[in-house]
Design a protein around this motif. Structure first.
Motif, PDB file in Angstrom:
ATOM      1  N   ASP A  13     -10.398 -31.506   5.250  1.00  0.00           N
ATOM      2  CA  ASP A  13      -9.228 -32.031   5.956  1.00  0.00           C
ATOM      3  C   ASP A  13      -7.943 -31.409   5.412  1.00  0.00           C
ATOM      4  N   LEU A  14      -7.853 -31.275   4.089  1.00  0.00           N
ATOM      5  CA  LEU A  14      -6.683 -30.666   3.454  1.00  0.00           C
ATOM      6  C   LEU A  14      -6.482 -29.237   3.965  1.00  0.00           C
ATOM      7  N   ALA A  15      -7.573 -28.493   4.036  1.00  0.00           N
ATOM      8  CA  ALA A  15      -7.501 -27.106   4.504  1.00  0.00           C
ATOM      9  C   ALA A  15      -7.065 -27.039   5.968  1.00  0.00           C
ATOM     10  N   LYS A  16      -7.593 -27.955   6.759  1.00  0.00           N
ATOM     11  CA  LYS A  16      -7.245 -27.981   8.185  1.00  0.00           C
ATOM     12  C   LYS A  16      -5.759 -28.287   8.368  1.00  0.00           C
ATOM     13  N   GLU A  72      -9.772 -20.262  -1.019  1.00  0.00           N
ATOM     14  CA  GLU A  72      -9.979 -21.086  -2.203  1.00  0.00           C
ATOM     15  C   GLU A  72      -8.765 -21.104  -3.130  1.00  0.00           C
ATOM     16  N   ASP A  73      -8.095 -19.971  -3.294  1.00  0.00           N
ATOM     17  CA  ASP A  73      -6.916 -19.926  -4.168  1.00  0.00           C
ATOM     18  C   ASP A  73      -5.804 -20.826  -3.644  1.00  0.00           C
ATOM     19  N   ARG A  74      -5.585 -20.812  -2.348  1.00  0.00           N
ATOM     20  CA  ARG A  74      -4.534 -21.660  -1.765  1.00  0.00           C
ATOM     21  C   ARG A  74      -4.910 -23.137  -1.872  1.00  0.00           C
ATOM     22  N   VAL A  75      -6.204 -23.458  -1.749  1.00  0.00           N
ATOM     23  CA  VAL A  75      -6.641 -24.849  -1.902  1.00  0.00           C
ATOM     24  C   VAL A  75      -6.359 -25.328  -3.328  1.00  0.00           C
ATOM     25  N   GLY A  81      -3.280 -27.936   6.216  1.00  0.00           N
ATOM     26  CA  GLY A  81      -2.409 -26.891   5.681  1.00  0.00           C
ATOM     27  C   GLY A  81      -2.758 -25.490   6.151  1.00  0.00           C
ATOM     28  N   GLU A  82      -3.747 -25.391   7.052  1.00  0.00           N
ATOM     29  CA  GLU A  82      -4.242 -24.096   7.530  1.00  0.00           C
ATOM     30  C   GLU A  82      -4.533 -23.156   6.355  1.00  0.00           C
ATOM     31  N   LEU A  83      -5.322 -23.660   5.411  1.00  0.00           N
ATOM     32  CA  LEU A  83      -5.644 -22.927   4.177  1.00  0.00           C
ATOM     33  C   LEU A  83      -6.903 -22.082   4.379  1.00  0.00           C
ATOM     34  N   TYR A  84      -6.831 -21.163   5.334  1.00  0.00           N
ATOM     35  CA  TYR A  84      -7.970 -20.326   5.693  1.00  0.00           C
ATOM     36  C   TYR A  84      -7.615 -18.852   5.545  1.00  0.00           C
ATOM     37  N   GLU A  85      -8.673 -18.044   5.399  1.00  0.00           N
ATOM     38  CA  GLU A  85      -8.474 -16.598   5.326  1.00  0.00           C
ATOM     39  C   GLU A  85      -9.323 -15.867   6.354  1.00  0.00           C
ATOM     40  N   GLY A  86      -9.633 -16.533   7.439  1.00  0.00           N
ATOM     41  CA  GLY A  86     -10.415 -15.890   8.491  1.00  0.00           C
ATOM     42  C   GLY A  86     -11.370 -16.879   9.131  1.00  0.00           C
ATOM     43  N   PHE A  87     -12.281 -16.323   9.941  1.00  0.00           N
ATOM     44  CA  PHE A  87     -13.244 -17.152  10.662  1.00  0.00           C
ATOM     45  C   PHE A  87     -14.616 -16.515  10.552  1.00  0.00           C
ATOM     46  N   ILE A  90     -10.555 -38.374  -6.437  1.00  0.00           N
ATOM     47  CA  ILE A  90     -11.915 -38.062  -6.028  1.00  0.00           C
ATOM     48  C   ILE A  90     -11.815 -36.897  -5.060  1.00  0.00           C
ATOM     49  N   VAL A  91     -12.497 -35.813  -5.361  1.00  0.00           N
ATOM     50  CA  VAL A  91     -12.477 -34.626  -4.515  1.00  0.00           C
ATOM     51  C   VAL A  91     -13.814 -34.514  -3.797  1.00  0.00           C
ATOM     52  N   ASP A  92     -13.756 -34.370  -2.489  1.00  0.00           N
ATOM     53  CA  ASP A  92     -14.942 -34.301  -1.629  1.00  0.00           C
ATOM     54  C   ASP A  92     -15.002 -32.925  -0.992  1.00  0.00           C
ATOM     55  N   TYR A  93     -15.996 -32.155  -1.380  1.00  0.00           N
ATOM     56  CA  TYR A  93     -16.210 -30.844  -0.757  1.00  0.00           C
ATOM     57  C   TYR A  93     -17.648 -30.423  -1.011  1.00  0.00           C
ATOM     58  N   HIS A  94     -18.152 -29.499  -0.192  1.00  0.00           N
ATOM     59  CA  HIS A  94     -19.553 -29.117  -0.333  1.00  0.00           C
ATOM     60  C   HIS A  94     -19.786 -27.995  -1.326  1.00  0.00           C
ATOM     61  N   GLY A  95     -18.750 -27.411  -1.860  1.00  0.00           N
ATOM     62  CA  GLY A  95     -18.899 -26.377  -2.883  1.00  0.00           C
ATOM     63  C   GLY A  95     -18.038 -26.735  -4.071  1.00  0.00           C
TER      64      GLY A  95
END
Length: 175
Positions: free
Chosen positions: A40-43, A62-65, A45-51, A79-84
């Motif tokens: 949700d945080l990434a979505k 990951e660096d921006r996150v 803040g648009e914290l992506y580097e591609g698709f 509490i941090v929730d992520y799959h990696g």
């Protein structure tokens, strides 16, 4: 007051469908901690580097996150929730819980979310081969990484009770 940092993954640190979000939100509510869903945080803040065309999902920057979370994490009680997990700084966490789900149960959960083909099979294989648990053990001190079963509502309650006991003990020992 000092709070423990708690990293929650759910799938073998992160297979989708293992119950990370349900557990994380309920735990935050019961313990008075803050909850961060990295997806949700990434979505937001648009914290992506591609698709990723193959998996039909955005590729996390990951660096921006990490930069985005740094201030919040320094305060504790998160509490941090992520799959990696391998990109989060080791200093952030006092304990890591990896949720594990039996394959038949996980298959049904992922299928109900619309997972098909390679995406479905790869996530099931990650769980079978304990990929995320292994990632957690390689990324953090082995003694802070714990696996918890996450198949039934009873498992959820047991896990919440066990983690609450740990948090209460941590608070006594560190305050």
């Amino acid at each position: 007051t000092l709070f423990p940092y708690v990293l929650l993954w759910v799938w073998s640190p992160g297979t989708p469908g293992v119950g990370k979000t349900t557990l994380g939100k309920e735990l935050a509510s019961r313990a008075g901690l803050s909850y961060v869903n990295v997806g949700d945080l990434a979505k937001e803040g648009e914290l992506y580097e591609g698709f990723d065309e193959e998996y039909e999902c955005p590729i996390l920057d990951e660096d921006r996150v990490v930069d985005e979370l740094e201030d919040r994490m320094s305060e504790g009680g998160v509490i941090v929730d992520y799959h990696g997990c391998d990109f989060f700084p080791e200093r952030w966490f006092h304990i890591v819980f990896v949720l594990r789900t039996e394959n038949s149960c996980l298959y049904d959960r992922l299928e109900s979310r619309g997972y098909t083909g390679k995406k479905l099979q790869d996530n099931i294989q990650c769980e079978i081969f304990q990929t995320l648990y292994e990632e957690a053990v390689l990324s953090y001190k082995k003694e802070i990484v714990h696996q918890l079963p996450s198949n039934t509502p009873e498992d959820l309650e047991r896990n919440l009770d066990q983690i609450m006991q740990w948090i209460e003990q941590w608070m006594k020992d560190n305050n």
